[in-house]
Design an enzyme around this catalytic site. Structure first.
Site, short mmCIF file in Angstrom:
data_model
loop_
_atom_site.label_atom_id
_atom_site.label_comp_id
_atom_site.label_asym_id
_atom_site.label_seq_id
_atom_site.Cartn_x
_atom_site.Cartn_y
_atom_site.Cartn_z
N LYS A 119 -13.16 13.52 -2.05
CA LYS A 119 -13.15 13.44 -0.59
C LYS A 119 -14.17 14.36 0.06
O LYS A 119 -14.77 14.03 1.08
CB LYS A 119 -11.75 13.74 -0.06
CG LYS A 119 -10.71 12.69 -0.42
CD LYS A 119 -9.35 13.03 0.18
CE LYS A 119 -8.29 12.04 -0.25
NZ LYS A 119 -8.55 10.68 0.24
N GLU A 199 -9.41 20.08 7.08
CA GLU A 199 -10.14 19.63 8.25
C GLU A 199 -9.30 19.87 9.49
O GLU A 199 -8.07 19.96 9.40
CB GLU A 199 -10.44 18.13 8.17
CG GLU A 199 -11.44 17.73 7.13
CD GLU A 199 -11.64 16.22 7.10
OE1 GLU A 199 -12.77 15.81 6.82
OE2 GLU A 199 -10.68 15.47 7.36
N LYS A 237 -0.56 2.86 3.68
CA LYS A 237 -0.61 1.72 4.58
C LYS A 237 0.60 0.82 4.40
O LYS A 237 0.99 0.52 3.28
CB LYS A 237 -1.89 0.93 4.31
CG LYS A 237 -3.16 1.76 4.39
CD LYS A 237 -4.30 1.06 3.70
CE LYS A 237 -5.43 2.03 3.46
NZ LYS A 237 -6.47 1.45 2.59
#
Length: 303
Positions: A119, A199, A237
């Site tokens: 990532k 992040e 998802k």
């Protein structure tokens, strides 16, 4: 020796199980491709329909690169379809399968996997393409003190991500300092390498959209439009639909153009998905280039 861009598929090893393997075998049968499935004593239903089936040593063998290479060599396999999950995003698997067994692994290839399976590397790729990204800790770490220092500099909430996570693993949103230690430890435990980065968290007003891309490995890429994956549970998802619900098609066009620029940068082969998080205020960040080949449609083939 570099693998060829194209060659016929003669004997296909389906290196997966369950519904994924069933769909691959079904499509291969329609194309008159000889298939070899793998199974364990308690998990063999997916082998029905394959030309041949081979029993593995244990369930862990689905992740054992050396054992899969031995199978490929012994049974003269020329192509491997990893489906998704398991070792489909492993550059080592793709590289060793070709170097040691002469078998092509259907997917982006080891070079692209090395840049997109991590990532943080995918984030760096987005920066190289001059795409907007959120503030982030730029070096993988297993030190909670480093994560706390980053959080202090950008403010909460932050999101901690395993650099090599996937399928919702190793992702934790930290909204306040007193939760940082416990959530960071859980993220580290879910990281195969024991490394994470962080992040600034994009939460309110953001949506998760993917752009499907196909390329020939020579820098020529095309998009297959976008789909929305915002409906999730535990970062996995639940429902996907296309096109996305974003009414501003100009913004979607900008996102598609940016996704193509990332794909061209690494000379994409087959179909990874470019993920971004969109906010109604016409901003797009962060970016990630997924490395799964046909992540949700493993019945597709390229060789």
């Amino acid at each position: 020796m570099s693998p060829p861009h194209q060659r016929p598929i003669r004997r296909l090893l389906v290196a997966n199980r369950g519904e994924i393997a069933t769909r691959i075998i079904s499509t291969a049968r329609e194309l008159d491709i000889e298939t070899i499935s793998i199974y364990t004593s308690s998990d063999a239903s997916h082998t029905f329909g394959s030309s041949h089936s081979i029993q593995l040593t244990s369930p862990a063998s689905f992740l054992d690169i050396s054992e899969l290479i031995t199978i490929a060599k012994k049974h003269r396999i020329d192509t491997v379809h990893p489906g998704y999950g398991f070792i489909s995003e492993s550059p080592e698997f793709a590289r060793r399968m070709w170097d040691e067994a002469g078998a092509l692994v259907i997917g982006p290839g080891p070079h692209i996997l090395s840049r997109t399976g991590d990532k943080l590397q995918a984030r760096i790729l987005a920066e190289e393409c001059h795409l907007p990204v959120l503030p982030a800790l730029r070096t993988p770490t297993n030190e909670i003190s480093e994560l706390r220092k980053f959080a202090s500099s950008v403010g909460y909430p932050i999101i901690i991500k395993a650099v090599d996570g996937g399928g919702g693993r190793g992702i934790k949103i930290v909204r306040k300092d007193e939760n940082l230690t416990s959530l960071a430890k859980r993220a580290l435990q879910e990281s195969p390498s024991g490394k994470v980065f962080a992040e600034k968290a994009a939460i309110d007003g953001y949506r998760h959209v993917e752009v499907q891309i196909i390329g020939d490995g020579r820098g020529n890429v095309r998009h297959l439009w976008e789909r929305e994956c915002s409906i999730q549970r535990r970062f996995q998802k639940v429902v996907e639909f296309a096109p996305s619900s974003i009414p501003d098609r100009k913004l979607v066009g900008e996102v598609i153009h940016a996704a193509l620029s990332m794909a061209k940068k690494v000379c994409v082969v087959v179909v990874p998905a470019s993920i971004y998080t969109d906010r109604s205020r016409s901003t797009t960040c962060p970016w990630e280039l997924l490395s799964s080949s046909y992540e949700h449609h493993p019945q597709n083939f390229t060789s």
